[in-house]
Each structure stands twice: as structure tokens, then as C-alpha cells.
Motif scaffolding. Structure first.
Motif, mmCIF file in Angstrom:
data_model
loop_
_atom_site.group_PDB
_atom_site.id
_atom_site.type_symbol
_atom_site.label_atom_id
_atom_site.label_comp_id
_atom_site.label_asym_id
_atom_site.label_seq_id
_atom_site.Cartn_x
_atom_site.Cartn_y
_atom_site.Cartn_z
ATOM 1 N N GLY A 1 0.856 -1.018 -0.133
ATOM 2 C CA GLY A 1 0.030 0.002 0.068
ATOM 3 C C GLY A 1 0.920 1.113 0.160
ATOM 4 N N PHE A 2 2.206 1.087 0.271
ATOM 5 C CA PHE A 2 3.012 2.337 0.360
ATOM 6 C C PHE A 2 3.737 2.465 -0.762
ATOM 7 C CE2 PHE A 2 6.902 4.558 1.993
ATOM 8 C CZ PHE A 2 6.337 5.520 2.628
ATOM 9 N N THR A 3 3.846 1.281 -1.649
ATOM 10 C CA THR A 3 5.163 1.400 -2.677
ATOM 11 C C THR A 3 4.312 1.025 -4.097
ATOM 12 O OG1 THR A 3 5.450 -1.002 -2.228
ATOM 13 C CG2 THR A 3 6.710 0.627 -1.093
ATOM 14 N N VAL A 4 3.758 -0.109 -4.181
ATOM 15 C CA VAL A 4 3.255 -0.440 -5.520
ATOM 16 C C VAL A 4 2.008 0.366 -6.093
ATOM 17 C CG1 VAL A 4 2.628 -2.304 -6.923
ATOM 18 C CG2 VAL A 4 4.423 -2.599 -5.310
ATOM 19 N N LEU A 5 1.165 0.286 -4.936
ATOM 20 C CA LEU A 5 -0.205 1.054 -5.168
ATOM 21 C C LEU A 5 -0.123 2.406 -5.679
ATOM 22 C CD1 LEU A 5 -3.201 0.579 -5.493
ATOM 23 C CD2 LEU A 5 -3.421 1.031 -3.002
ATOM 24 N N PRO A 6 0.686 3.270 -4.710
ATOM 25 C CA PRO A 6 0.906 4.862 -5.294
ATOM 26 C C PRO A 6 1.503 4.901 -6.513
ATOM 27 C CG PRO A 6 1.733 4.228 -2.930
ATOM 28 C CD PRO A 6 1.408 2.876 -3.442
ATOM 29 N N ALA A 7 2.502 3.771 -6.874
ATOM 30 C CA ALA A 7 3.392 4.118 -8.303
ATOM 31 C C ALA A 7 2.275 3.872 -9.419
ATOM 32 C CB ALA A 7 4.431 2.906 -8.146
ATOM 33 N N LEU A 8 1.314 2.845 -9.235
ATOM 34 C CA LEU A 8 0.262 2.435 -10.119
ATOM 35 C C LEU A 8 -0.808 3.780 -10.366
ATOM 36 C CD1 LEU A 8 -0.360 -1.236 -9.290
ATOM 37 C CD2 LEU A 8 0.932 -0.230 -11.304
ATOM 38 N N LEU A 9 -1.005 4.552 -9.238
ATOM 39 C CA LEU A 9 -1.744 5.733 -9.265
ATOM 40 C C LEU A 9 -1.212 6.844 -9.656
ATOM 41 C CD1 LEU A 9 -3.619 5.277 -6.071
ATOM 42 C CD2 LEU A 9 -4.625 5.054 -8.056
ATOM 43 N N ILE A 10 0.180 7.196 -9.481
ATOM 44 C CA ILE A 10 1.040 8.374 -9.877
ATOM 45 C C ILE A 10 1.355 8.182 -11.169
ATOM 46 C CG2 ILE A 10 3.027 9.477 -9.719
ATOM 47 C CD1 ILE A 10 2.502 8.875 -6.580
ATOM 48 N N GLY A 11 1.809 7.019 -11.881
ATOM 49 C CA GLY A 11 2.796 7.224 -13.118
ATOM 50 C C GLY A 11 1.495 7.175 -14.473
ATOM 51 N N PRO A 12 0.864 6.132 -14.358
ATOM 52 C CA PRO A 12 -0.142 6.156 -15.609
ATOM 53 C C PRO A 12 -0.792 7.497 -16.243
ATOM 54 C CG PRO A 12 -0.111 4.022 -14.543
ATOM 55 C CD PRO A 12 0.489 4.868 -13.671
ATOM 56 N N PRO A 13 -1.553 8.314 -15.151
ATOM 57 C CA PRO A 13 -2.167 9.254 -15.574
ATOM 58 C C PRO A 13 -1.382 10.292 -16.468
ATOM 59 C CG PRO A 13 -2.389 8.899 -13.217
ATOM 60 C CD PRO A 13 -1.357 7.966 -13.694
#
Length: 470
Positions: A423-435
Motif C-alpha cells: 500500500g505504501f509502494t506499488v499501489l501509489p506508483a500505479l496511481l501516480i505514473g499512468p495518468p
């Protein structure tokens, strides 16, 4: 003789004095503190001090801020139509800011002790605080579009603001946990922390109100007759629509990181005492150093390209932290510092592009209705910041995180600790990068803004994106 702020002409001078830069930026003490501390401490306060189940706590954090999705556009419309000797926006910096400070302290007052009644009280107090924040933040964010018509000056103004924002996040995020500890942890410590942050918010509100008293705010002209019509105009502004969607999703990713700081420090780094503070220093401190570099990058690359670069740094840093359990602590803190380098650029360029979108609308329509655009913007940002803790709380619930009412986190299973990490690493990366893929549709340049100002010739929103440097 200079016109009063509320009556100044619509064409503000291009370059602003340093006093206006600094005065406006002080408002970020309030926005930074309120945007940081609830995201950092409210979820752990509910789960580890008041004994609220993680899933319920996630809803209690999410719903009051989701309310701002409705109230922020209304606050923007009201400020657009305000007429006063202080201008359209400044009265809300004072009144909304002081109300925000008072209500923030009330969130952590805990008059009902622990249990369901305490959780319900926090939700209601947070709802009232979020409403006060809307009436401070929306007019505050609307001001840059009226402070200057200069494309590059907006980036300089935002650089000042983001520098103070970084300082506010650093002070509130790093010191607030220390105040909780110094105050005796549990409910007493959180009460003292609420008072500390309330003072910080009040100082920011007063500083912004007094610091912009001589600013050339520009006249607030005619607006669409109904809120529905105003929202339709904002929705038809493609650069604004694209930028807003990107920023909202990325805000959810950043908020997920903030929500996980305490859990990550305690469960992954095994350092509940100093870990949160060190993480925050690393996550915010570098912004104060790299801001001049981002300003130069924006001038060379253009705002859109610089925003993409900053986003990729932020997402890559978050993703790399998934290796934290096997890395030495110093490497973890260095990766968190890398996160902040990207975060600083992501914030400054998104916020510098917002007034460009508002200026584009003004040039096309002849109506200055910045409050509506910033109402939608802050509603989206608030929703993103609320979704972050909500998403993180859901991850904790699904991974079996055990709540506590002792003021100290309970012992957790390996699966729960894995949820804390992902929840602190992979999930934020998936929310921040693709947009950032959406930004290929962002076509607003100085040339397009200039073309929009000539109403006798059509504006092509599909114009190719050129070099934005001046």
C-alpha cells in the motif's frame, strides 16, 4: 493612485514584487498543514488510539472529504460573486482560515473517549473542518490567475508557494508526531498536536491575508448565470479537464503514501518513534533545495514535459521502495528523498498549469470566473487526498490489520505487514505514473493563449504542443 485590489484592472502587471510572492506563499502553511496531518495521523489515530476498525476508519476519513466535491464548486461560485473592500478572495483567507484552525483542533479533542461515539465525533468534526477548508482553499487557489497575466510569472509564483508548502509539510508532518509523543501519546498527545497544527494554520491564513493586501488582484468580472452553466464551461475546457483528471488520480497516489508513513515506519522499518519523522524529513526536505532546479527545467523543457519528468521520478521512487525490507535503512531514506524530488516538480508544474487553463477560459469567453475552476480543482484534489487514506485503510482491512485502542500498534501478521508495504509502494506508483499518458491531450501553450485572446479569429485546441519556454 493604485486601484483597490477588488477594482484593479483585468490586466495585472507581469512581474510581481517579492513581497507578494512571499505573502501569497504563506497561505500554503495552512493548506500544507491541513493537507498533510489528517492524511498522516488521522487514520492511525482512529485505528490505534480510538480502537476503530480499519475499514470503518477508512470510511470516516473518506466521507467528510468527499463532501468537499460538492461544497468546493459552491465556494468558488460564492467567491466569484463576492464584492468587498478587500477584494473577492481575501475575506475568505481570513475568515475561512481562522475557522479552519479552530475546527482542526476540535477534530482531536476526543470529548467521548474511545469507541463508536468517538469515531462518529471525529467524522462530524472532520466534515465541518473540510467545509471551512473549502472556503479558504478555493479562493486562495483562484488568486494566481488574477495576480498576473504573465505565463512564466505563474511558474515563479508557484515556485514560492510550493517551497512554503514543502516547509509546511515538513514542519507539520515531522513535528506533529513528535508533539503527540511529547504530549503523552494517546488522546492527550493528539489534543496537543491538534492545538499545534491549529496555530500553524492560523499563522498561514493571517500571513496570506496581510501579505496580499497590496497585490494587484484584478477585477472579478461577469460569470455564467448558474452553477450548472459554469460547470459546463469548465468541462468544455479540454486542457483543464485533462490536467484535472491527471492531478486527482496522482493526488490519490501521493495521499496513499502519506497515509502509510506511520504504518511503514512501524511495521517495515521497525522504528515507531523516530521513523515517521525521518521519513517526513526525507520526503519533504529536498523540495526546498530542488525547487530552483525545477523552475529552470520548466523554462527549458516546458511545463508539460517537466511535469511528466517529475511524475516519472516520483512513481519510480515509490516502486523501488518495495525492496525496503531487504535494504539498509539509509537506502530507504535516500529513496524517499528521491520521491520528494519528483513530488516537488509534480506539484509546482500542475499548479502552474492551472492558472494557464483559467486564463485560456477568460480569453475565450471574456468572463473571469476563476473560482469555479479552482472550486472544481480543489474538489478533485480533496477527493484524491481523501481517497488515499481510504484506499490504504481498505488495503489494511483486506490484509488483516489488527486495530488497537492503547495508543500503540498491535502485533501484526506477515500478511498484514505485506499489505502495509504494498500500500505504501506499488499501489501509489500505479496511481501516480499512468495518468501522465493523459497529458498528450494537454495542448495549452503561450501561443494558444495568445490566439485565444484574439476573439476575431478561431482558436484551434488541437494545435501541436511546441516549446513552452519564454
Amino acid at each position: 493612485m493604485d486601484a483597490p485590489p477588488g477594482d484593479a484592472g483585468s490586466s495585472a502587471p507581469g512581474r510581481l514584487p517579492r513581497t507578494v510572492h512571499a505573502g501569497y506563499a504563506l497561505g500554503s502553511l495552512a493548506t500544507g498543514a491541513f493537507g498533510t496531518v489528517p492524511g498522516l495521523l488521522l487514520l492511525p489515530y482512529l485505528t490505534d488510539t480510538l480502537g476503530v476498525a480499519a475499514g470503518v476508519a477508512a470510511l470516516l476519513v473518506l466521507l467528510p472529504k468527499a463532501w468537499d466535491v460538492l461544497v468546493n464548486p459552491v465556494a468558488g461560485r460564492i467567491s466569484d460573486r463576492t464584492r468587498s473592500r478587500w477584494g473577492a478572495r481575501r475575506p475568505y483567507l481570513l475568515l475561512g482560515g481562522l475557522a479552519l484552525a479552530l475546527l482542526f483542533a476540535a477534530i482531536f479533542a476526543a470529548p467521548f473517549g474511545n469507541g463508536p461515539a468517538a469515531g462518529a465525533y471525529v467524522a462530524l468534526a472532520f466534515l465541518a473542518t473540510a467545509t471551512a477548508f473549502a472556503f479558504f482553499q478555493v479562493p486562495y487557489v483562484a488568486m494566481p490567475a488574477e495576480l498576473t497575466d504573465d505565463y512564466a510569472e505563474r511558474t515563479r509564483l508557484m515556485s514560492w508557494r510550493i517551497a512554503v508548502l514543502a516547509l509546511a509539510i515538513l514542519v507539520s508532518g515531522a513535528v506533529a508526531p513528535l508533539v503527540v509523543t511529547a504530549g503523552g501519546d494517546g488522546v492527550p498527545g493528539h489534543r496537543w498536536m491538534g492545538l499545534f497544527v491549529a496555530v500553524l494554520i492560523a499563522l498561514g491564513a493571517l500571513g496570506a491575508f496581510l501579505g496580499t493586501r497590496s497585490a494587484p488582484l484584478g477585477a472579478v468580472g461577469g460569470s455564467e448565470p448558474t452553477l450548472r452553466a459554469q460547470l459546463a464551461v469548465a468541462g468544455a475546457n479540454r486542457p483543464f479537464r485533462v490536467l484535472l483528471i491527471c492531478f486527482v488520480v496522482q493526488s490519490a497516489g501521493v495521499a496513499t503514501i502519506l497515509a502509510g508513513v506511520n504504518y511503514f515506519a512501524g511495521q517495515i522499518l521497525r522504528d515507531e518513534q523516530s521513523g515517521p519523522t525521518l521519513l517526513f524529513v526525507c520526503f519533504v526536505g529536498p523540495a526546498l533545495l530542488v525547487m530552483p532546479l525545477w523552475t529552470r527545467a520548466g523554462a527549458r523543457l516546458g511545463k508539460r514535459a517537466a511535469l511528466v519528468a517529475a511524475t516519472l521520478i516520483l512513481a519510480a521512487g515509490a516502486l523501488a521502495l518495495v525492496a525496503a525490507p531487504v535494504l539498509p535503512a539509509v537506502a530507504v531514506y535516500l529513496l524517499v528523498a528521491l520521491l520528494d524530488v519528483g513530488y516537488a516538480g509534480q506539484q509546482v508544474f500542475a499548479l502552474a498549469m492551472l492558472p494557464d487553463c483559467i486564463a485560456y477560459d477568460t480569453a475565450r469567453t471574456g468572463r473571469r470566473q476563476a473560482g469555479v475552476f479552482t472550486g472544481l480543482w480543489t474538489a478533485g484534489e480533496t477527493l484524491g487526498l481523501a481517497l488515499g487514506p481510504g484506499i490504504y485503510g481498505l488495503v489494511l482491512q483486506l490484509s488483516g490489520y489488527v486495530s488497537s485502542d492503547t495508543g500503540t500498534a498491535a502485533s501484526q501478521s506477515d500478511v498484514a505487514r505485506l499489505g502495509v508495504l504494498l500500500g505504501f509502494t506499488v499501489l501509489p506508483a500505479l496511481l501516480i505514473g499512468p495518468p501522465v499518458l493523459l497529458l498528450r491531450h494537454y495542448t495549452l501553450t503561450p501561443a494558444l493563449l495568445a490566439a485565444a485572446g484574439h476573439r476575431d479569429r478561431p482558436v484551434d485546441q488541437g494545435v501541436a504542443l511546441g516549446n513552452e519556454s519564454r
